[in-house]
Design an enzyme around this catalytic site. Structure first.
Site, PDB file in Angstrom:
ATOM      1  N   LYS A  15      43.462   5.222  -2.737  1.00 42.32           N
ATOM      2  CA  LYS A  15      42.016   5.428  -2.856  1.00 42.32           C
ATOM      3  C   LYS A  15      41.695   6.618  -3.754  1.00 42.32           C
ATOM      4  O   LYS A  15      42.437   7.609  -3.789  1.00 42.32           O
ATOM      5  CB  LYS A  15      41.429   5.695  -1.462  1.00 42.32           C
ATOM      6  CG  LYS A  15      41.690   4.589  -0.468  1.00 42.32           C
ATOM      7  CD  LYS A  15      40.667   3.509  -0.548  1.00 42.32           C
ATOM      8  CE  LYS A  15      39.391   3.981   0.129  1.00 42.32           C
ATOM      9  NZ  LYS A  15      38.419   2.878   0.245  1.00 42.32           N
ATOM     10  N   CYS A  54      -1.457   7.727   2.688  1.00 39.99           N
ATOM     11  CA  CYS A  54      -0.890   7.897   1.357  1.00 39.99           C
ATOM     12  C   CYS A  54      -1.035   9.354   0.914  1.00 39.99           C
ATOM     13  O   CYS A  54      -2.131   9.903   0.968  1.00 39.99           O
ATOM     14  CB  CYS A  54      -1.610   6.966   0.384  1.00 39.99           C
ATOM     15  SG  CYS A  54      -1.154   7.266  -1.324  1.00 39.99           S
ATOM     16  N   TYR A  90      42.703 -11.987  -7.803  1.00 41.67           N
ATOM     17  CA  TYR A  90      43.842 -11.073  -7.742  1.00 41.67           C
ATOM     18  C   TYR A  90      44.897 -11.453  -6.696  1.00 41.67           C
ATOM     19  O   TYR A  90      45.867 -10.754  -6.514  1.00 41.67           O
ATOM     20  CB  TYR A  90      43.381  -9.635  -7.508  1.00 41.67           C
ATOM     21  CG  TYR A  90      42.479  -9.450  -6.305  1.00 41.67           C
ATOM     22  CD1 TYR A  90      42.918  -9.709  -5.014  1.00 41.67           C
ATOM     23  CD2 TYR A  90      41.170  -9.000  -6.477  1.00 41.67           C
ATOM     24  CE1 TYR A  90      42.093  -9.542  -3.922  1.00 41.67           C
ATOM     25  CE2 TYR A  90      40.331  -8.833  -5.384  1.00 41.67           C
ATOM     26  CZ  TYR A  90      40.807  -9.105  -4.104  1.00 41.67           C
ATOM     27  OH  TYR A  90      39.982  -8.949  -3.028  1.00 41.67           O
ATOM     28  N   CYS A 126      -3.701   9.360  -2.260  1.00 41.87           N
ATOM     29  CA  CYS A 126      -5.130   9.062  -2.147  1.00 41.87           C
ATOM     30  C   CYS A 126      -5.674   9.162  -0.726  1.00 41.87           C
ATOM     31  O   CYS A 126      -6.878   9.057  -0.516  1.00 41.87           O
ATOM     32  CB  CYS A 126      -5.437   7.682  -2.720  1.00 41.87           C
ATOM     33  SG  CYS A 126      -4.858   6.338  -1.664  1.00 41.87           S
ATOM     34  N   GLU A 154      46.517  -2.189 -10.156  1.00 42.76           N
ATOM     35  CA  GLU A 154      45.252  -2.775 -10.634  1.00 42.76           C
ATOM     36  C   GLU A 154      44.095  -2.136  -9.874  1.00 42.76           C
ATOM     37  O   GLU A 154      44.297  -1.591  -8.782  1.00 42.76           O
ATOM     38  CB  GLU A 154      45.259  -4.287 -10.381  1.00 42.76           C
ATOM     39  CG  GLU A 154      45.206  -4.590  -8.889  1.00 42.76           C
ATOM     40  CD  GLU A 154      45.619  -6.012  -8.545  1.00 42.76           C
ATOM     41  OE1 GLU A 154      44.771  -6.887  -8.678  1.00 42.76           O
ATOM     42  OE2 GLU A 154      46.775  -6.210  -8.121  1.00 42.76           O
ATOM     43  N   CYS A 196       0.732   2.025   0.785  1.00 41.49           N
ATOM     44  CA  CYS A 196      -0.622   2.569   0.694  1.00 41.49           C
ATOM     45  C   CYS A 196      -1.589   1.400   0.520  1.00 41.49           C
ATOM     46  O   CYS A 196      -1.354   0.511  -0.302  1.00 41.49           O
ATOM     47  CB  CYS A 196      -0.702   3.508  -0.505  1.00 41.49           C
ATOM     48  SG  CYS A 196      -2.380   3.819  -1.053  1.00 41.49           S
ATOM     49  N   CYS A 238      -6.130   4.446  -5.569  1.00 39.30           N
ATOM     50  CA  CYS A 238      -4.975   5.335  -5.456  1.00 39.30           C
ATOM     51  C   CYS A 238      -4.458   5.655  -6.859  1.00 39.30           C
ATOM     52  O   CYS A 238      -4.026   4.766  -7.588  1.00 39.30           O
ATOM     53  CB  CYS A 238      -3.883   4.691  -4.618  1.00 39.30           C
ATOM     54  SG  CYS A 238      -2.404   5.704  -4.507  1.00 39.30           S
ATOM     55  N   LYS A 246      41.015  -1.447  -7.442  1.00 38.17           N
ATOM     56  CA  LYS A 246      40.508  -2.009  -6.187  1.00 38.17           C
ATOM     57  C   LYS A 246      38.997  -2.144  -6.358  1.00 38.17           C
ATOM     58  O   LYS A 246      38.273  -1.153  -6.450  1.00 38.17           O
ATOM     59  CB  LYS A 246      40.843  -1.083  -5.023  1.00 38.17           C
ATOM     60  CG  LYS A 246      40.408  -1.639  -3.674  1.00 38.17           C
ATOM     61  CD  LYS A 246      41.024  -0.818  -2.546  1.00 38.17           C
ATOM     62  CE  LYS A 246      40.769  -1.418  -1.180  1.00 38.17           C
ATOM     63  NZ  LYS A 246      39.377  -1.575  -0.835  1.00 38.17           N
ATOM     64  N   ASP A 302      35.197  -2.821  -5.535  1.00 36.14           N
ATOM     65  CA  ASP A 302      34.395  -2.603  -4.333  1.00 36.14           C
ATOM     66  C   ASP A 302      33.331  -3.691  -4.210  1.00 36.14           C
ATOM     67  O   ASP A 302      32.171  -3.494  -4.540  1.00 36.14           O
ATOM     68  CB  ASP A 302      33.750  -1.211  -4.396  1.00 36.14           C
ATOM     69  CG  ASP A 302      33.226  -0.785  -3.038  1.00 36.14           C
ATOM     70  OD1 ASP A 302      33.559  -1.444  -2.035  1.00 36.14           O
ATOM     71  OD2 ASP A 302      32.483   0.203  -2.986  1.00 36.14           O
TER      72      ASP A 302
HETATM   73  S1  IVH Z   1      44.879  -7.597  -2.482  1.00 38.47           S
HETATM   74  C1  IVH Z   1      47.374  -9.335   0.533  1.00 38.47           C
HETATM   75  N1  IVH Z   1      43.770  -6.616  -4.618  1.00 38.47           N
HETATM   76  O1  IVH Z   1      40.420  -4.749  -0.633  1.00 38.47           O
HETATM   77  C2  IVH Z   1      46.490  -8.342  -0.069  1.00 38.47           C
HETATM   78  N2  IVH Z   1      42.545  -6.550  -2.593  1.00 38.47           N
HETATM   79  O2  IVH Z   1      41.394  -3.414   1.795  1.00 38.47           O
HETATM   80  C3  IVH Z   1      45.119  -8.831  -0.163  1.00 38.47           C
HETATM   81  N3  IVH Z   1      40.310  -5.616  -2.828  1.00 38.47           N
HETATM   82  O3  IVH Z   1      39.853  -7.396   1.576  1.00 38.47           O
HETATM   83  C4  IVH Z   1      44.236  -7.964  -0.909  1.00 38.47           C
HETATM   84  N4  IVH Z   1      40.409  -5.229  -4.981  1.00 38.47           N
HETATM   85  O4  IVH Z   1      38.421  -7.268  -0.497  1.00 38.47           O
HETATM   86  C5  IVH Z   1      43.638  -6.845  -3.316  1.00 38.47           C
HETATM   87  N5  IVH Z   1      42.888  -5.817  -6.611  1.00 38.47           N
HETATM   88  C6  IVH Z   1      42.765  -6.066  -5.308  1.00 38.47           C
HETATM   89  C7  IVH Z   1      41.600  -5.749  -4.605  1.00 38.47           C
HETATM   90  C8  IVH Z   1      41.526  -5.999  -3.238  1.00 38.47           C
HETATM   91  C9  IVH Z   1      39.645  -5.160  -3.900  1.00 38.47           C
HETATM   92  C10 IVH Z   1      39.734  -5.637  -1.473  1.00 38.47           C
HETATM   93  C11 IVH Z   1      39.776  -6.962  -0.779  1.00 38.47           C
HETATM   94  C12 IVH Z   1      40.479  -6.741   0.516  1.00 38.47           C
HETATM   95  C13 IVH Z   1      40.387  -5.266   0.678  1.00 38.47           C
HETATM   96  C14 IVH Z   1      41.553  -4.757   1.463  1.00 38.47           C
END
Ligand code: IVH
Length: 735
Positions: free
Chosen positions: A325, A430, A237, A433, A125, A454, A460, A127, A129
């Protein structure tokens, strides 16, 4: 409350009393700090705290872990109570290559080797941000929400999380555990981020760096209505403490979350092999730039909860999950110049002009340097600032497109810094102006604003042209066909200097035609240069038929009677966004009245003696109005504008005639749905006369809670008394 003197308390009574006081004071702290709605006076609060202290002095052994006296000075103004997570919030091991992923799976296989027939499944799934949050549900009801903090202890941000639509206040369906901490990510979409930046820029508000930091800031607001206005999102999640597993597998558990009313990532899949996992990784990577929010990788988790438990944890990380990543999309280039752009409210915004470079398929030539402190890397007190960076002209820098969209400088390659590169000197005047550019002190925080501004205002050119662009923009006068491009053209041609000039353009048709023609000529010439072909069929300027022009003039004429709130917003007064403009329109009804009050307020020593108290209008706005209406240069501009434009008075719609017209009304007690001045203005607009005391001439008394002698007089005189709701119904404003 037990009023027994402290000296006569027995030890067990003292213990009971300390427990009660701890709970009670914590509750008052919460009402005060989180809800901004204390229910007792400061003196009463102090009395509780003093009693707590006196008992503790007599029985030092009874001082509780959660004693209010240990929370010295109570939480700081914007502080949040601490929450210990029943199950720690973990982070994730990281994988950067396919080999890292293969190693992760191999470790699992080896671990479970004793169990040869075992079929390990995984989930994959995105990750997200953003920031993780833990939401505690008891019997299906959202009780408490916290940030991750250091993983063991987070901050109680329940009130703020409650404003997020993706977070259910009560769980849907059935079968949820008695207690469960649902975990997931709070994030902000690009669209919301851009909209917020725009709203903020329109009122000269603060600058925002990226969606993630902004989401974090939005969650840590003291006033939950600010969080609410940020439209944050949430994906569930994971989970922490629970009285029962949601389902036997990770995948099905998350599906349960969805049934219970949470948003879950639609890109989560179950996979059996490394090939399937990597395929999902690339699939998500391809979709990355079209998601509308930041993700920075793909998380793989062992699917079977039983296997998760067996495989277990290493310090702070589960062994059974890994974050794969995305390679950061980075590139190296050099800073050729640093330009300063001047915004409508005079903000000096530094922009690094780069040798063009491709990052993730897009050419990047400019990158914002945010503000003076960011470029220096520390603030005016010499404190290093987060994310700050010492960038100099000539530097080689690493560029990254954060979340695929906004380019930023990640680092400076110091080894490549030219020997003669000097720290960038941020201008104190500025560049457009020449007026002094200063940093204001924020009245609320007492801190210096990170941005230099400014002080030239309308002299200006940059502020003037930005102000004109704002004047015709969507939420303002919204003149069709008169966008930023035409404004720039007319401004540069000297045809439009202030907003009033827009409405006299029609009288200067030949000059307008000429300016447009010259632009077309210029564009044709540039095209010709680019293509190398000669132009055919050149018609003279006079021959051209500018049908568009009649349309433009008609569109301008059509906006000569704008709605009052749009007009106020269009003036571009600092800190007055669309919402505030609407409040002012409602309060003052006509532009003349706003100007009159504005000028009187500007003259008054104490603005509050003149300016009425209005819900949603604080000192920042009042001071901005003072500055605007107190500035004589604005008088001429406004007079000229009002000679051309007649904003419509703001009228409250009256249903079925006004029942209160011609009546004398007295308001007394507390009004709950509007301020006293709003109520007065509204009644007057409906033709009523508002009096301050009750007499035989009074027709009607509107009494709220706490009404005293006026109510009594009214009853004695047999005058009709109604409550606020009945009043609203009577004037056609009831729900
Ligand atoms: S699982 C036990 N799933 O990534 C595992 N984390 O580096 C708990 N994060 O602090 C995390 N998307 O803020 C999980 N699909 C996802 C995620 C996710 C973002 C973040 C989360 C966590 C950090 C860990």
């Amino acid at each position: 409350m037990s009023e027994k003197p402290v000296e006569s308390l027995s030890e067990s009574e003292a213990a009971d009393e300390l427990r009660r006081l701890a709970t009670e004071i914590a509750e008052h702290d919460r009402r005060y700090h989180t809800e901004d709605a204390p229910t007792i006076s400061d003196a009463e609060y102090d009395a509780l705290a003093r009693r707590n202290l006196a008992i503790e002095e007599r029985f030092p052994d009874l001082v509780r872990e959660d004693s209010p006296s240990r929370r010295v000075g109570a939480p700081p103004a914007e502080g949040f109570a601490k929450v210990r997570h029943a199950v720690p919030m973990l982070s994730l091991a990281k994988a950067y290559t396919d080999q890292d992923v293969a190693d992760f799976i191999e470790r699992g296989r080896r671990f479970f080797d004793r169990d040869k027939d075992l079929d390990i499944a995984f989930t994959a799934e995105p990750k997200i941000d953003g920031l993780s949050a833990s939401l505690r549900y008891e019997n299906g009801v959202f009780m408490q929400g916290a940030t991750r903090g250091d993983g063991a202890v987070g901050e109680d941000i329940t009130a703020n999380l409650k404003t997020i639509a993706d977070i259910p206040k009560t769980l849907k369906g059935s079968g949820w555990p008695e207690v469960i901490e649902v975990r997931g990510e709070v994030y902000m979409t690009y669209a919301e981020f851009e909209a917020l930046k725009e709203r903020s820029a329109a009122v000269g508000g603060q600058d925002y760096v990226n969606p993630r930091n902004t989401a974090a800031g939005s969650l840590r607001q003291k006033d939950p209505s600010v969080t609410a206005s940020r439209n944050l999102k949430f994906f569930a999640y994971a989970w922490g403490y629970t009285t029962a597993d949601p389902a036997p597998t990770q995948y099905d558990s998350v599906q349960k979350f969805s049934e219970w009313g949470f948003k879950v990532s639609p890109l989560m899949v179950r996979a059996k092999s490394i090939e399937e996992l990597i395929a999902q990784y690339h699939h998500i990577e391809e979709l990355r730039s079209s998601l509308g929010y930041d993700i920075d990788g793909v998380v793989y988790k062992v699917d079977q909860l039983e296997l998760q438990r067996r495989w277990g944890f290493v310090t702070g990380e589960p062994r059974w999950a890994v974050a794969h990543k995305f390679p950061a999309e980075q590139a190296m280039t050099t800073v050729e110049r640093i330009d300063i752009q001047v915004g409508r409210t005079g903000t000096l915004a530094p922009v690094a002009r780069l040798a063009p470079v491709t990052v993730g398929g897009v050419v990047v030539e400019n990158v914002t340097l945010h503000n003076e402190d960011y470029i220096k890397g520390f603030d005016s007190n010499g404190q290093p600032i987060r994310d700050g960076i010492d960038v100099r002209i000539g530097d080689t820098v690493v560029i990254q497109r954060a979340g695929d969209v906004i380019p930023q400088i990640v680092s400076v390659v110091i080894d490549k810094r030219p020997a003669n590169a000097v720290p960038y000197e941020f201008p104190h005047t500025c560049p457009v102006c020449g007026s002094p550019a200063t940093r204001e002190i924020n009245e609320k925080t007492g801190k210096e604003d990170s941005r230099r501004r400014c002080t030239g205002e309308l002299i200006c050119a940059a502020q003037a042209v930005e102000g004109l662009r704002h004047f015709v923009s969507r939420g303002a006068l919204d003149i069709e066909g008169l966008g930023a491009e035409n404004i720039d053209l007319f401004f540069n041609a000297g045809l439009v200097k202030t907003a009033a000039d827009i409405f006299t353009l029609k009288d200067r048709r030949p000059a307008v035609t000429k300016a447009l023609a010259e632009r077309r000529e210029e564009q044709a010439r540039l095209r010709e240069e680019a293509s190398g072909k000669a132009r055919k069929n050149v018609r003279s300027v006079e021959e051209r038929n500018y049908e568009g022009l009649d349309k433009l003039f008609a569109a301008i004429d059509a906006r000569r009677e704008p709605e009052l709130d749009r007009f106020i917003f269009a003036l571009g007064i600092r800190h007055i966004g669309e919402t505030t403009a609407a409040v002012l329109a409602r309060q003052f009804s006509t532009i003349e009245e706003l100007i009159r009050i504005g000028k009187e307020t500007a003259k008054a020593e104490d603005p509050h003696t003149v300016f009425p108290s209005i819900n949603g209008i604080g000192d920042t706005v009042i001071n901005a109005l003072r500055d605007f209406f107190g500035n004589e240069r604005n008088d001429d501009v406004l007079d000229a504008l009002l000679a051309q434009v007649h904003p419509k008075p703001y009228v409250v719609e009256i249903s079925a005639g006004s029942e209160v017209s011609g009546k004398t009304v007295v308001f007394t007690g507390t009004l709950e749905k509007m301020t006293r001045s709003e109520a007065k203005a509204m009644a007057e607009r409906l033709g009523a006369k508002v009096a301050s005391s009750v007499s035989a001439k009074t027709d009607l008394v509107v009494a709220g809670p706490g009404a005293g002698s006026k109510l009594k007089t009214a009853t004695d005189l047999g005058i009709e008394v109604i409550d606020e709701d009945t009043w609203l119904q009577r004037i056609g404003r009831g729900d």
